[in-house]
Design a protein around this motif. Structure first.
Motif, PDB file in Angstrom:
ATOM      1  N   GLY A  57       0.782  -1.225   0.000  1.00  0.00           N
ATOM      2  CA  GLY A  57       0.000   0.000   0.000  1.00  0.00           C
ATOM      3  C   GLY A  57       0.812   1.272   0.000  1.00  0.00           C
ATOM      4  O   GLY A  57       0.235   2.368  -0.026  1.00  0.00           O
ATOM      5  N   THR A  58       2.131   1.169   0.007  1.00  0.00           N
ATOM      6  CA  THR A  58       2.952   2.376   0.012  1.00  0.00           C
ATOM      7  C   THR A  58       2.975   3.022  -1.369  1.00  0.00           C
ATOM      8  O   THR A  58       2.659   2.396  -2.376  1.00  0.00           O
ATOM      9  CB  THR A  58       4.394   2.060   0.451  1.00  0.00           C
ATOM     10  OG1 THR A  58       4.966   1.110  -0.467  1.00  0.00           O
ATOM     11  CG2 THR A  58       4.422   1.511   1.864  1.00  0.00           C
ATOM     12  N   ALA A  59       3.413   4.271  -1.402  1.00  0.00           N
ATOM     13  CA  ALA A  59       3.460   5.012  -2.668  1.00  0.00           C
ATOM     14  C   ALA A  59       4.386   4.354  -3.678  1.00  0.00           C
ATOM     15  O   ALA A  59       4.174   4.473  -4.887  1.00  0.00           O
ATOM     16  CB  ALA A  59       3.914   6.451  -2.412  1.00  0.00           C
ATOM     17  N   GLN A  60       5.399   3.643  -3.206  1.00  0.00           N
ATOM     18  CA  GLN A  60       6.356   3.013  -4.110  1.00  0.00           C
ATOM     19  C   GLN A  60       5.720   1.891  -4.941  1.00  0.00           C
ATOM     20  O   GLN A  60       6.214   1.558  -6.013  1.00  0.00           O
ATOM     21  CB  GLN A  60       7.542   2.443  -3.324  1.00  0.00           C
ATOM     22  CG  GLN A  60       8.450   3.481  -2.708  1.00  0.00           C
ATOM     23  CD  GLN A  60       7.858   4.126  -1.465  1.00  0.00           C
ATOM     24  OE1 GLN A  60       6.997   3.544  -0.803  1.00  0.00           O
ATOM     25  NE2 GLN A  60       8.323   5.318  -1.141  1.00  0.00           N
ATOM     26  N   LEU A  61       4.602   1.339  -4.451  1.00  0.00           N
ATOM     27  CA  LEU A  61       3.921   0.267  -5.177  1.00  0.00           C
ATOM     28  C   LEU A  61       2.486   0.681  -5.479  1.00  0.00           C
ATOM     29  O   LEU A  61       2.244   1.639  -6.177  1.00  0.00           O
ATOM     30  CB  LEU A  61       4.019  -1.044  -4.381  1.00  0.00           C
ATOM     31  CG  LEU A  61       5.437  -1.645  -4.303  1.00  0.00           C
ATOM     32  CD1 LEU A  61       5.478  -2.842  -3.371  1.00  0.00           C
ATOM     33  CD2 LEU A  61       5.949  -2.031  -5.687  1.00  0.00           C
ATOM     34  N   TYR A  62       1.500  -0.046  -4.935  1.00  0.00           N
ATOM     35  CA  TYR A  62       0.113   0.172  -5.347  1.00  0.00           C
ATOM     36  C   TYR A  62      -0.538   1.386  -4.695  1.00  0.00           C
ATOM     37  O   TYR A  62      -1.641   1.783  -5.099  1.00  0.00           O
ATOM     38  CB  TYR A  62      -0.711  -1.093  -5.053  1.00  0.00           C
ATOM     39  CG  TYR A  62      -0.241  -2.283  -5.845  1.00  0.00           C
ATOM     40  CD1 TYR A  62      -0.607  -2.448  -7.181  1.00  0.00           C
ATOM     41  CD2 TYR A  62       0.594  -3.239  -5.266  1.00  0.00           C
ATOM     42  CE1 TYR A  62      -0.163  -3.532  -7.914  1.00  0.00           C
ATOM     43  CE2 TYR A  62       1.050  -4.331  -5.997  1.00  0.00           C
ATOM     44  CZ  TYR A  62       0.663  -4.473  -7.315  1.00  0.00           C
ATOM     45  OH  TYR A  62       1.119  -5.555  -8.050  1.00  0.00           O
ATOM     46  N   ASN A 289      -1.608   7.362   3.681  1.00  0.00           N
ATOM     47  CA  ASN A 289      -1.172   8.693   3.277  1.00  0.00           C
ATOM     48  C   ASN A 289      -1.947   9.237   2.081  1.00  0.00           C
ATOM     49  O   ASN A 289      -1.584  10.276   1.530  1.00  0.00           O
ATOM     50  CB  ASN A 289       0.327   8.664   2.922  1.00  0.00           C
ATOM     51  CG  ASN A 289       1.201   8.485   4.144  1.00  0.00           C
ATOM     52  OD1 ASN A 289       0.964   9.098   5.173  1.00  0.00           O
ATOM     53  ND2 ASN A 289       2.203   7.623   4.034  1.00  0.00           N
ATOM     54  N   LEU A 290      -3.001   8.541   1.702  1.00  0.00           N
ATOM     55  CA  LEU A 290      -3.723   8.945   0.491  1.00  0.00           C
ATOM     56  C   LEU A 290      -4.310  10.342   0.622  1.00  0.00           C
ATOM     57  O   LEU A 290      -4.461  11.052  -0.367  1.00  0.00           O
ATOM     58  CB  LEU A 290      -4.834   7.937   0.180  1.00  0.00           C
ATOM     59  CG  LEU A 290      -5.526   8.075  -1.175  1.00  0.00           C
ATOM     60  CD1 LEU A 290      -4.527   7.951  -2.313  1.00  0.00           C
ATOM     61  CD2 LEU A 290      -6.621   7.020  -1.326  1.00  0.00           C
ATOM     62  N   TYR A 297      -3.883  12.127  -2.660  1.00  0.00           N
ATOM     63  CA  TYR A 297      -4.835  12.939  -3.402  1.00  0.00           C
ATOM     64  C   TYR A 297      -4.431  14.406  -3.454  1.00  0.00           C
ATOM     65  O   TYR A 297      -4.432  15.033  -4.521  1.00  0.00           O
ATOM     66  CB  TYR A 297      -6.228  12.807  -2.791  1.00  0.00           C
ATOM     67  CG  TYR A 297      -7.217  13.758  -3.415  1.00  0.00           C
ATOM     68  CD1 TYR A 297      -7.792  13.469  -4.647  1.00  0.00           C
ATOM     69  CD2 TYR A 297      -7.543  14.966  -2.812  1.00  0.00           C
ATOM     70  CE1 TYR A 297      -8.671  14.347  -5.263  1.00  0.00           C
ATOM     71  CE2 TYR A 297      -8.421  15.857  -3.408  1.00  0.00           C
ATOM     72  CZ  TYR A 297      -8.985  15.541  -4.629  1.00  0.00           C
ATOM     73  OH  TYR A 297      -9.839  16.423  -5.231  1.00  0.00           O
ATOM     74  N   LEU A 298      -4.095  14.986  -2.307  1.00  0.00           N
ATOM     75  CA  LEU A 298      -3.806  16.417  -2.259  1.00  0.00           C
ATOM     76  C   LEU A 298      -2.530  16.765  -3.009  1.00  0.00           C
ATOM     77  O   LEU A 298      -2.328  17.909  -3.422  1.00  0.00           O
ATOM     78  CB  LEU A 298      -3.702  16.877  -0.805  1.00  0.00           C
ATOM     79  CG  LEU A 298      -5.016  16.821  -0.012  1.00  0.00           C
ATOM     80  CD1 LEU A 298      -4.772  17.163   1.449  1.00  0.00           C
ATOM     81  CD2 LEU A 298      -6.050  17.760  -0.610  1.00  0.00           C
ATOM     82  N   LYS A 299      -1.659  15.779  -3.205  1.00  0.00           N
ATOM     83  CA  LYS A 299      -0.429  16.012  -3.954  1.00  0.00           C
ATOM     84  C   LYS A 299      -0.639  15.864  -5.456  1.00  0.00           C
ATOM     85  O   LYS A 299       0.090  16.432  -6.257  1.00  0.00           O
ATOM     86  CB  LYS A 299       0.639  15.015  -3.492  1.00  0.00           C
ATOM     87  CG  LYS A 299       1.996  15.195  -4.157  1.00  0.00           C
ATOM     88  CD  LYS A 299       2.963  14.082  -3.797  1.00  0.00           C
ATOM     89  CE  LYS A 299       2.702  12.849  -4.617  1.00  0.00           C
ATOM     90  NZ  LYS A 299       3.758  11.824  -4.453  1.00  0.00           N
ATOM     91  N   ASN A 362      -9.117   6.089   2.275  1.00  0.00           N
ATOM     92  CA  ASN A 362      -7.712   5.788   1.989  1.00  0.00           C
ATOM     93  C   ASN A 362      -7.519   4.448   1.278  1.00  0.00           C
ATOM     94  O   ASN A 362      -6.469   3.822   1.385  1.00  0.00           O
ATOM     95  CB  ASN A 362      -6.870   5.813   3.272  1.00  0.00           C
ATOM     96  CG  ASN A 362      -6.697   7.209   3.836  1.00  0.00           C
ATOM     97  OD1 ASN A 362      -6.711   8.188   3.096  1.00  0.00           O
ATOM     98  ND2 ASN A 362      -6.545   7.310   5.145  1.00  0.00           N
ATOM     99  N   THR A 363      -8.532   4.036   0.544  1.00  0.00           N
ATOM    100  CA  THR A 363      -8.480   2.745  -0.150  1.00  0.00           C
ATOM    101  C   THR A 363      -8.337   2.944  -1.651  1.00  0.00           C
ATOM    102  O   THR A 363      -8.958   3.834  -2.239  1.00  0.00           O
ATOM    103  CB  THR A 363      -9.768   1.940   0.134  1.00  0.00           C
ATOM    104  OG1 THR A 363      -9.813   1.607   1.526  1.00  0.00           O
ATOM    105  CG2 THR A 363      -9.808   0.652  -0.684  1.00  0.00           C
ATOM    106  N   ILE A 364      -7.529   2.092  -2.275  1.00  0.00           N
ATOM    107  CA  ILE A 364      -7.378   2.063  -3.722  1.00  0.00           C
ATOM    108  C   ILE A 364      -7.741   0.664  -4.203  1.00  0.00           C
ATOM    109  O   ILE A 364      -7.140  -0.316  -3.762  1.00  0.00           O
ATOM    110  CB  ILE A 364      -5.936   2.405  -4.151  1.00  0.00           C
ATOM    111  CG1 ILE A 364      -5.568   3.814  -3.667  1.00  0.00           C
ATOM    112  CG2 ILE A 364      -5.776   2.292  -5.665  1.00  0.00           C
ATOM    113  CD1 ILE A 364      -4.108   4.169  -3.898  1.00  0.00           C
ATOM    114  N   PRO A 365      -8.727   0.525  -5.073  1.00  0.00           N
ATOM    115  CA  PRO A 365      -9.099  -0.805  -5.568  1.00  0.00           C
ATOM    116  C   PRO A 365      -8.040  -1.365  -6.518  1.00  0.00           C
ATOM    117  O   PRO A 365      -7.505  -0.637  -7.363  1.00  0.00           O
ATOM    118  CB  PRO A 365     -10.416  -0.559  -6.318  1.00  0.00           C
ATOM    119  CG  PRO A 365     -10.855   0.826  -5.943  1.00  0.00           C
ATOM    120  CD  PRO A 365      -9.607   1.577  -5.606  1.00  0.00           C
ATOM    121  N   LEU A 366      -7.756  -2.653  -6.381  1.00  0.00           N
ATOM    122  CA  LEU A 366      -6.861  -3.344  -7.307  1.00  0.00           C
ATOM    123  C   LEU A 366      -7.615  -4.309  -8.209  1.00  0.00           C
ATOM    124  O   LEU A 366      -7.202  -4.561  -9.341  1.00  0.00           O
ATOM    125  CB  LEU A 366      -5.777  -4.105  -6.534  1.00  0.00           C
ATOM    126  CG  LEU A 366      -4.878  -3.283  -5.612  1.00  0.00           C
ATOM    127  CD1 LEU A 366      -3.773  -4.163  -5.038  1.00  0.00           C
ATOM    128  CD2 LEU A 366      -4.291  -2.079  -6.322  1.00  0.00           C
TER     129      LEU A 366
END
Length: 471
Positions: A57-62, A289-290, A297-299, A362-366
């Motif tokens: 779930g980190t920014a470096q991956l999904y 951190n989403l 999102y805010l970034k 703070n969820t991102i669907p895969l």
């Protein structure tokens, strides 16, 4: 690859309570005592597995690179020019893979993905060396989850760094496949061999997770039987086995009650809309951190960003995309018509909600149910049945299919991928899988305005130097 494994992910120790606290323990390969301590405890073994999920779930991956940004920029989903101003992501959209900015980011994906794979392998090895610590069922489940993770990560590395698969290039060298918990240098394998290993791992995971079919919302953040079947559908379609892809997709369709279509009430709930359609999610990741200004999102999408920093589709392209279905909930709920100082719509799918206890925050669907219907529509030989699959999703997006039904053509399915998976990173892989030779330019007002010619130079990301130099 030796250098990559010097940076192992930290194992996460989480208290299973309403307010979880975490700490991190670096497990270096030589620290066998520490490793034995971890895998000699059921609680610590579970925490180690949770640590890998945290890593996904980190920014470096999904949490960003493999969903919100890179694949969608490569698929031309966003506008990269604002008058004379170029987006800070412009080099990505031009497929300048050797430029420092892009090369560093793709190396980040490579390194972190193989770190996660290595730690999944260490979990399996740790359980093997410490039999009896976990119950038989828990050991079986954890093993299935780790193997499924390993398969998915290798598959996404293959989709990015591997050759165009639906072509004679499927026999070209692609990526290493790592199943070892020891530091080894694995050979680059032909893409078709990597695909066979992915399918083998998914078959093992399916067997191990065959009894893991109870679905709660929390289970949608874990690999389980249905996750594996959905991955098998996606992988089989990528490798060109439509019959197998359809059979796997139907498992999810036949059990669609476990993944109910989003309810318009919750989609429109004031202050707390479920814009990601979380009820339909088969697998998602949590990125805490989403909603932050530094990562999320805010970034990336906030209307308060400068034009060269924001990721937003070109307004004319959105209007054209939804011209025949303006009632589409994806249009009405995921874009802001009056974004303050902006003269174009901004992307709201991952905007924060007021109620911070909402489970989908703070969820991102895969993986989602809708993709299974798209796969079925593409693979079904009967055009009427295929159209039924496609229009089922469109109907569940607020479109009146009694007056606006469409055939399951390549053009209509592609249009659905553009709408459904913005911010989820699947359109680029669709283009690559179908060997799409020309794609629309996201910075132009129409599909015919300076479209982009695509081929191996655009679809195949070079293997990062961090891998080549350390062999």
């Amino acid at each position: 690859m030796r250098k990559i494994y010097k940076y192992l992910i930290a194992a996460t120790f989480a208290a299973t309570s309403l307010s979880s606290c975490t700490k991190f323990l670096d497990l270096k390969p030589e620290d066998r005592l520490l490793e034995e301590q971890v895998f000699s405890s059921a609680a610590n073994t579970a925490a180690y597995l949770n640590g890998i999920y945290v890593k996904l779930g980190t920014a470096q991956l999904y949490g960003e690179n493999l969903t919100l940004t890179i694949p969608d920029i490569l698929a031309q989903q966003y506008n990269m020019t604002y008058g004379a101003t170029l987006s800070s992501y412009y080099t990505y959209s031009q497929y300048q893979y050797t430029s420092g900015q892009v090369a560093n980011k793709t190396a980040e994906i490579w390194t972190n993905a193989y770190n996660a794979i290595f730690n999944a392998n260490r979990l399996i090895s740790g359980m093997d060396k410490n039999p009896g610590v976990l119950t038989s069922q828990t050991s079986t489940t954890f093993r299935g989850e780790a193997i499924a993770m390993r398969a998915m990560l290798h598959f996404d590395l293959l989709r990015l760094f591997g050759p165009m698969y639906n072509s004679p290039d499927s026999v070209l060298k692609s990526i290493p496949y790592n199943t070892s918990a020891e530091i080894t240098v694995n050979p680059f394998l032909p893409a078709n061999e990597v695909m066979s290993l992915i399918m083998s791992d998914l078959s093992k995971a399916e067997s191990l997770l065959s009894n893991d079919k109870t679905m709660t919302f929390g289970k949608k953040y874990k690999f389980n039987y249905y996750t594996v079947k959905a991955l098998q559908a996606r992988v089989n379609l990528y490798r060109g086995n439509k019959e197998a892809a359809l059979a796997c997709a139907k498992v999810l369709i036949d059990n669609s009650a476990l993944f109910p279509w989003v309810d318009k009430f919750f989609l429109n709930e004031k202050g707390n809309p479920d814009r990601i359609f979380s009820t339909e999610m088969i697998l998602g990741i949590y990125n805490d951190n989403l909603s932050s200004t530094s990562n999320g999102y805010l970034k990336l999408f906030s209307g308060g960003l400068a034009d060269n920093a924001i990721l937003a589709p070109k307004d004319e392209r959105l209007t054209a995309l939804y011209a025949d279905a303006s009632a589409d909930w994806r249009y009405s709920s995921q874009f802001w018509d009056v974004p303050g100082s902006k003269i174009y719509r901004t992307f709201l799918k991952y905007a924060d909600v007021e109620d911070r206890t909402k489970p989908f925050r703070n969820t991102i669907p895969l993986l989602k149910l809708s993709e299974m219907y798209y796969i079925a529509a593409e693979c079904e030989s009967d055009p009427n049945i295929a159209s039924g699959y496609l229009n089922k999703v469109r109907n569940q997006r607020g479109i009146d299919i009694t007056t606006n039904s469409v055939p399951a053509t390549e053009a209509e399915i592609r249009k659905e991928y553009k709408k459904e998976f913005l911010g989820e990173g699947q359109l680029f892989y669709y283009y690559k899988r179908t060997n799409t030779a020309v794609i629309p330019n996201g910075s132009k007002v129409s599909d015919t305005d300076a479209p982009i010619t695509m081929g191996p130079a655009q679809y195949v990301i070079p293997i990062p130097n961090v891998e080549i130099e350390n062999r």
